[in-house]
Design a protein around this motif. Sequence first.
Motif, short mmCIF file in Angstrom:
data_model
loop_
_atom_site.label_atom_id
_atom_site.label_comp_id
_atom_site.label_asym_id
_atom_site.label_seq_id
_atom_site.Cartn_x
_atom_site.Cartn_y
_atom_site.Cartn_z
N TYR A 141 0.74 -1.12 -0.02
CA TYR A 141 0.08 0.08 -0.05
C TYR A 141 0.84 1.23 -0.15
N ALA A 142 2.20 1.33 0.56
CA ALA A 142 3.07 2.38 0.79
C ALA A 142 3.38 2.87 -0.84
N PHE A 143 3.15 2.14 -1.90
CA PHE A 143 3.50 2.29 -3.10
C PHE A 143 2.16 2.54 -3.98
N SER B 16 13.36 4.54 -0.81
CA SER B 16 12.81 4.69 -1.87
C SER B 16 12.38 3.58 -2.81
N THR B 17 12.89 2.42 -2.14
CA THR B 17 12.15 1.38 -3.08
C THR B 17 11.78 0.03 -2.07
N PHE B 18 11.79 0.40 -0.92
CA PHE B 18 11.43 -0.61 0.09
C PHE B 18 10.58 -0.10 1.21
N LYS C 146 -3.94 6.36 2.12
CA LYS C 146 -2.56 6.78 2.22
C LYS C 146 -2.61 8.15 3.21
N LEU C 147 -1.45 8.18 3.97
CA LEU C 147 -1.43 9.32 5.03
C LEU C 147 -0.39 10.15 4.63
N GLY C 148 -0.68 11.77 5.22
CA GLY C 148 0.30 12.45 4.78
C GLY C 148 0.39 13.27 3.38
N ASN C 149 1.19 14.20 3.38
CA ASN C 149 1.46 14.75 1.94
C ASN C 149 2.34 14.03 1.26
N GLU C 150 3.27 13.41 1.74
CA GLU C 150 4.20 12.58 1.11
C GLU C 150 3.91 11.27 0.48
#
Length: 386
Positions: free
Chosen positions: A68-70, A153-155, A102-106
């Motif tokens: 989900y983070a991606f 950035s990848t994990f 997804k949380l936050g602006n990033e």
Amino acid sequence: MKNIVKKILLVNVFTLASLGMFAQDLNPITTAMPSLSIAPDARAGGMGDAGVATAPDVYSQHWNPAKYAFAISKAGIGLSYTPWLRKIINDIALVYGVGYYKLGNEDNQALSASIRYFSIGDVNVVDQAGVFQNTLSPNELSIDLAYSRKLSSTFSGSVAIRYIRADYSGADEETSPGDAFAADISGYNESYITTGDSESLLSFGFNISNIGTKISTNGDNDKDFLPTNMRIGASLMYPMNDVSTLSFSLDLNKLLVPTPPIQEEDESNTDFESRMADYRNISPISGIFKSFGDAPGGFSEELKEIMWSLGVEYDYDNKFRVRTGYFYENKMKGNRQYLAFGAGFKLTAFQFDVAYMLATAQQNPLDQTLRFGLSFDLDGMKNLFR
């Protein structure tokens, strides 16, 4: 007096859900809550139940919530329906609801949750004279919550917690609802590699799921293991042209549950019961470590406990997808072997998926099983109302 035929049928359903087929000379690993191992979504179902490293989608909660983070979309929800064991009985089904945000602006972290309800159908209760008394509706339920975050950035990594309840009340005089708690630990990595003149997306994933307490449905006696499971896999998404991609996915899957002992030919019943008592007293954490080296047949049998799934997906313009796959389980461990086919149709805000399974092992009650799934992209829904 209970309807004896229905009681026997109920027990058989649980056995079949765990083992996958009728066969002889098996040494399967059996667990409580077999519904936790049923793949709930049609996308992975159409690829032979491969999903730990595929591209993120709404149903990643079951396979690998770290994905989900991606996820590209900010949020999504999904609902799937799986009629189950329809060649044996027609009122068993799995209903699965899931969602993430997804949380936050990033957009580098996400919360996700799901609810799984497995209905085992209706069981009629009659008295000794055969007069109908009432109808029971045994079921299995789980509710979970997960948090995922990019660690580079990848994990990304994820932790999930789960509440589990089995309610077979009334199946006999000793049954009562049972409760358990479990956790999942998962990770996902994606990076681009050069393949010919194109850049392909290569991803890896793992998920150790249902690490938790044992569960009992007879007043805390004879507690059974949950289906603690380790799944690892890889996926390669290759761009065929500007609008089409072809993905190949492979999952390896192993239950982290100790193998039950087998009574030797010259072993007395007393000695065998003693070994069974020792088996029942193994703690869940000890069982995870024992599961890598306790098979009676040694290392060769340990290898037979590994199931694998191979899936292929063709995507046209992120709107139409066709899939196929194959799932393999060794004959000694249950003999679930089947081809899978599927398709998906995506519009701006929603996607509909369907999958069909065709058994390649004889007498498999999972043959001709359909899965249906509907998911909604909340970003897409926002765009519809702008």
